[in-house]
Design a protein around this motif. Structure first.
Motif, PDB file in Angstrom:
ATOM      1  N   GLY A 138       4.913   5.936  -3.203  1.00 48.00           N
ATOM      2  CA  GLY A 138       3.757   7.003  -3.320  1.00 48.00           C
ATOM      3  C   GLY A 138       2.587   6.605  -3.835  1.00 48.00           C
ATOM      4  O   GLY A 138       1.501   7.230  -3.608  1.00 48.00           O
ATOM      5  N   ARG A 139       2.622   5.430  -4.420  1.00 47.10           N
ATOM      6  CA  ARG A 139       1.366   4.883  -5.059  1.00 47.10           C
ATOM      7  C   ARG A 139       1.570   3.151  -4.781  1.00 47.10           C
ATOM      8  O   ARG A 139       2.563   2.650  -4.268  1.00 47.10           O
ATOM      9  N   ASP A 140       0.318   2.484  -4.832  1.00 43.91           N
ATOM     10  CA  ASP A 140       0.207   1.084  -4.494  1.00 43.91           C
ATOM     11  C   ASP A 140       1.647   0.375  -5.501  1.00 43.91           C
ATOM     12  O   ASP A 140       1.237   0.674  -6.636  1.00 43.91           O
ATOM     13  N   LYS A 150       0.696  -1.207  -0.080  1.00 43.76           N
ATOM     14  CA  LYS A 150      -0.069  -0.051   0.036  1.00 43.76           C
ATOM     15  C   LYS A 150       0.702   1.233  -0.088  1.00 43.76           C
ATOM     16  O   LYS A 150       1.827   1.503   0.852  1.00 43.76           O
ATOM     17  N   GLY A 151       0.574   2.374  -0.796  1.00 43.92           N
ATOM     18  CA  GLY A 151       1.372   3.489  -1.073  1.00 43.92           C
ATOM     19  C   GLY A 151       0.683   4.482  -0.298  1.00 43.92           C
ATOM     20  O   GLY A 151      -0.423   4.249   0.327  1.00 43.92           O
ATOM     21  N   SER A 152       1.267   5.642  -0.309  1.00 39.81           N
ATOM     22  CA  SER A 152       0.591   6.861   0.265  1.00 39.81           C
ATOM     23  C   SER A 152      -0.381   7.235  -0.212  1.00 39.81           C
ATOM     24  O   SER A 152      -1.407   8.005   0.438  1.00 39.81           O
ATOM     25  N   ASP A 153      -0.854   6.985  -1.253  1.00 40.66           N
ATOM     26  CA  ASP A 153      -1.693   7.718  -2.081  1.00 40.66           C
ATOM     27  C   ASP A 153      -2.458   6.494  -3.313  1.00 40.66           C
ATOM     28  O   ASP A 153      -1.971   6.381  -4.281  1.00 40.66           O
ATOM     29  N   SER A 154      -3.436   5.823  -2.674  1.00 45.64           N
ATOM     30  CA  SER A 154      -3.931   4.869  -3.372  1.00 45.64           C
ATOM     31  C   SER A 154      -4.915   5.082  -4.537  1.00 45.64           C
ATOM     32  O   SER A 154      -5.458   4.299  -5.372  1.00 45.64           O
ATOM     33  N   ASN A 200       8.484   6.631  -7.745  1.00 45.46           N
ATOM     34  CA  ASN A 200       7.963   7.635  -6.909  1.00 45.46           C
ATOM     35  C   ASN A 200       8.175   8.900  -7.322  1.00 45.46           C
ATOM     36  O   ASN A 200       7.810   9.970  -6.580  1.00 45.46           O
ATOM     37  N   TYR A 203      10.631   2.537   4.087  1.00 48.69           N
ATOM     38  CA  TYR A 203      10.192   2.889   3.028  1.00 48.69           C
ATOM     39  C   TYR A 203       8.644   2.703   2.706  1.00 48.69           C
ATOM     40  O   TYR A 203       8.313   1.846   2.892  1.00 48.69           O
ATOM     41  N   GLN A 204       7.941   3.817   2.162  1.00 47.37           N
ATOM     42  CA  GLN A 204       6.449   3.686   1.662  1.00 47.37           C
ATOM     43  C   GLN A 204       6.508   4.410   0.477  1.00 47.37           C
ATOM     44  O   GLN A 204       7.016   5.504   0.032  1.00 47.37           O
TER      45      GLN A 204
END
Length: 490
Positions: free
Chosen positions: A179-181, A107-111, A485, A176-177
């Motif tokens: 930016g998107r899924d 899962k990213g920060s902006d799905s 990202n 690390y996360q």
């Protein structure tokens, strides 16, 4: 006298203009390679090496007869992944499709943005019976010796599965996360078409309305001495793959005793048809992915070759003739014909009442099955020969101007800073074709530097990978995740 002098002046002027235009085109040809960025990361090399070595030891072999597949070995491999990558299995959602195809959702920060997908397969081809003794190290030993990891799957394609998971595990431990899924998708039957693996993953995701910005699968690699006039290794990223079809040519009748043959027998007519097809071949045209390849490598060529390719509008017939001189380059610019199976006759003194030939075809993008069939029928020009064809057409052609391709190109350059990274047309098949229906773009690239001998080992004897290459593959996957990202498009 004046007329002849005027004629010479005109010719000289035309030559001068020709020289000026072609030299201008050559000298203004700009590189399409991004500037490498220094790879930033420290891998746990011992863990990575040991994990791939152990992964090779699982006999996850695909057979055309699926009943021969030892699915318990596939189950053990999946359990091995859970033990080897604890953070991945703790933080990512894992779904098993058809019991053995694996889908990890990161899962990213902006799905709300379209996700990207990294895919490989963990099934391998069998070792040809009787060739085991020809291996320097047993094919499922995972032997690590003298900087090399040995065994089936080191190149095709457990290196992709383990490399992607190693990259994810490392980045997750860093906190690390994306930016998107990101979806990590691993098929278990790619070597026999991927119908229960990748195709089922695609059907499952499609039912949920999930679409991708791009999907990256295995495919082209970085190869030395690949392109004439280019000293650097060239990394080729498949932006499309050829279609694969089977044509059968059949003729029946006119049997009898061999002592009284007709002037044209079934074998003779089928043989004549094959001879016509091989002599005529499909038309060649430097276009699409093949043309894109040379657009990207031309600026890096020696001056003479650069001059020719910078002025393709003049020299295209010459270029095509050169490319047709070698099977590998010829396959870049035309649909290919390869007769592979011939059936006729059972007795030496009896004319066969039926003769047939199987022809494997690899279709260029834009060539439909119906068009190929029509071309065959017109070329052989024999109404008594029945032509049937079945198979798949070429995949769609993915963008080379978008951030998707540039992400892959930049990531490869960050790890292999001397390599020229270019698009190309993939001849073989991959799981990527299944993802075409749910992805804006699909790309095919195995991030390792190989020799021509290595390419022959993929389904052959003594398959192995250098530790350096393997670690570079992990670094590349980390870079793809990071580089993707950088872009905010959804």
């Amino acid at each position: 006298m004046k007329k002849s002098r005027l004629f010479l002046v005109i010719i000289a002027s035309l030559l001068l203009v020709f020289t000026m235009v072609t030299m201008f085109n050559t000298l203004t040809l700009k590189s399409l390679q991004p500037t490498p960025k220094h790879f930033n990361g420290t891998l746990k090399e011992d863990h990575a090496i040991n994990t791939l070595s152990k992964a090779i030891q699982f006999k996850t072999i695909s057979y055309q007869d699926r009943s021969k597949m030892d699915l318990k070995e596939f189950d053990r491999f999946i359990s091995f992944l859970e033990q080897s990558f604890p953070v991945v299995h703790e933080e990512l959602e894992l779904e098993m499709v058809n019991g053995h195809a694996l889908v990890y959702k990161w899962k990213g920060s902006d799905s709300s943005r379209l996700p990207i997908g990294l895919t490989s397969h963990y099934d391998v081809v069998p070792v040809l019976e009787g060739t085991e003794k020809n291996w320097e190290h047993p094919p499922f030993s995972g032997t690590v010796k003298d900087g090399v990891i040995w065994g089936r799957g080191t190149l095709d394609d457990k290196i992709g599965v383990i490399g992607i998971l190693e990259a994810a595990e490392h980045l997750l431990k860093e906190g690390y996360q994306p930016g998107r899924d990101i979806y990590l998708m691993f098929g278990h039957d790619e070597e026999i078409g991927g119908d229960e693996g990748a195709a089922s993953i695609v059907n499952t995701l499609n039912e949920r309305g999930i679409k991708f910005d791009f999907v990256l699968d295995e495919g082209g690699a970085i190869v030395e001495n690949m392109v004439p006039g280019v000293d650097q290794p060239v990394g080729v990223v498949g932006i499309s793959e050829k279609g694969s079809a089977t044509a059968e040519l059949t003729i029946e009748g006119s049997g009898g005793h061999s002592s009284q043959p007709k002037s044209s027998t079934n074998i003779g007519r089928i043989s004549a048809a094959i001879a016509k097809l091989e002599k005529t071949q499909f038309p060649a045209d430097l276009q699409g992915p093949g043309e894109d390849l040379f657009e990207f490598v031309a600026p890096e060529m020696s001056f003479g070759m650069k001059y020719v390719f910078a002025n393709k509008f003049i020299f295209e017939p010459v270029i095509e003739k050169i490319l047709l001189g070698q099977p590998a380059s010829a396959a870049l610019i035309r649909t290919t014909i390869a007769p592979t199976i011939f059936h006729a006759g059972e007795q030496y003194n009896a004319l066969p009442e039926k003769a047939s030939v199987i022809i494997n075809l690899r279709l260029m993008p834009g060539d439909s099955l119906e068009e190929v069939k029509d071309y065959i029928e017109k070329t052989i020009d024999d109404n008594e020969i029945k032509v049937t064809i079945e198979g798949s057409e070429a995949s769609g052609v993915s963008s080379i101007d978008s951030w998707h391709f540039k992400t892959i190109q930049q990531s490869a350059r960050n790890v292999y800073d001397e390599a020229i990274i270019a698009p190309y047309l993939m001849f073989a098949g991959s799981d990527a074709k299944h993802y075409d229906s749910i992805s804006e773009n699909t790309y095919r690239f195995l991030p390792v530097q190989l020799t021509s001998e290595d390419l022959n080992r993929m389904h052959g004897t003594n398959e192995h990978i250098s530790i350096e290459n393997y670690l570079n593959a992990i670094s590349f996957y980390m870079e793809v995740i990071r580089e993707s990202n950088q872009y905010s498009e959804s």
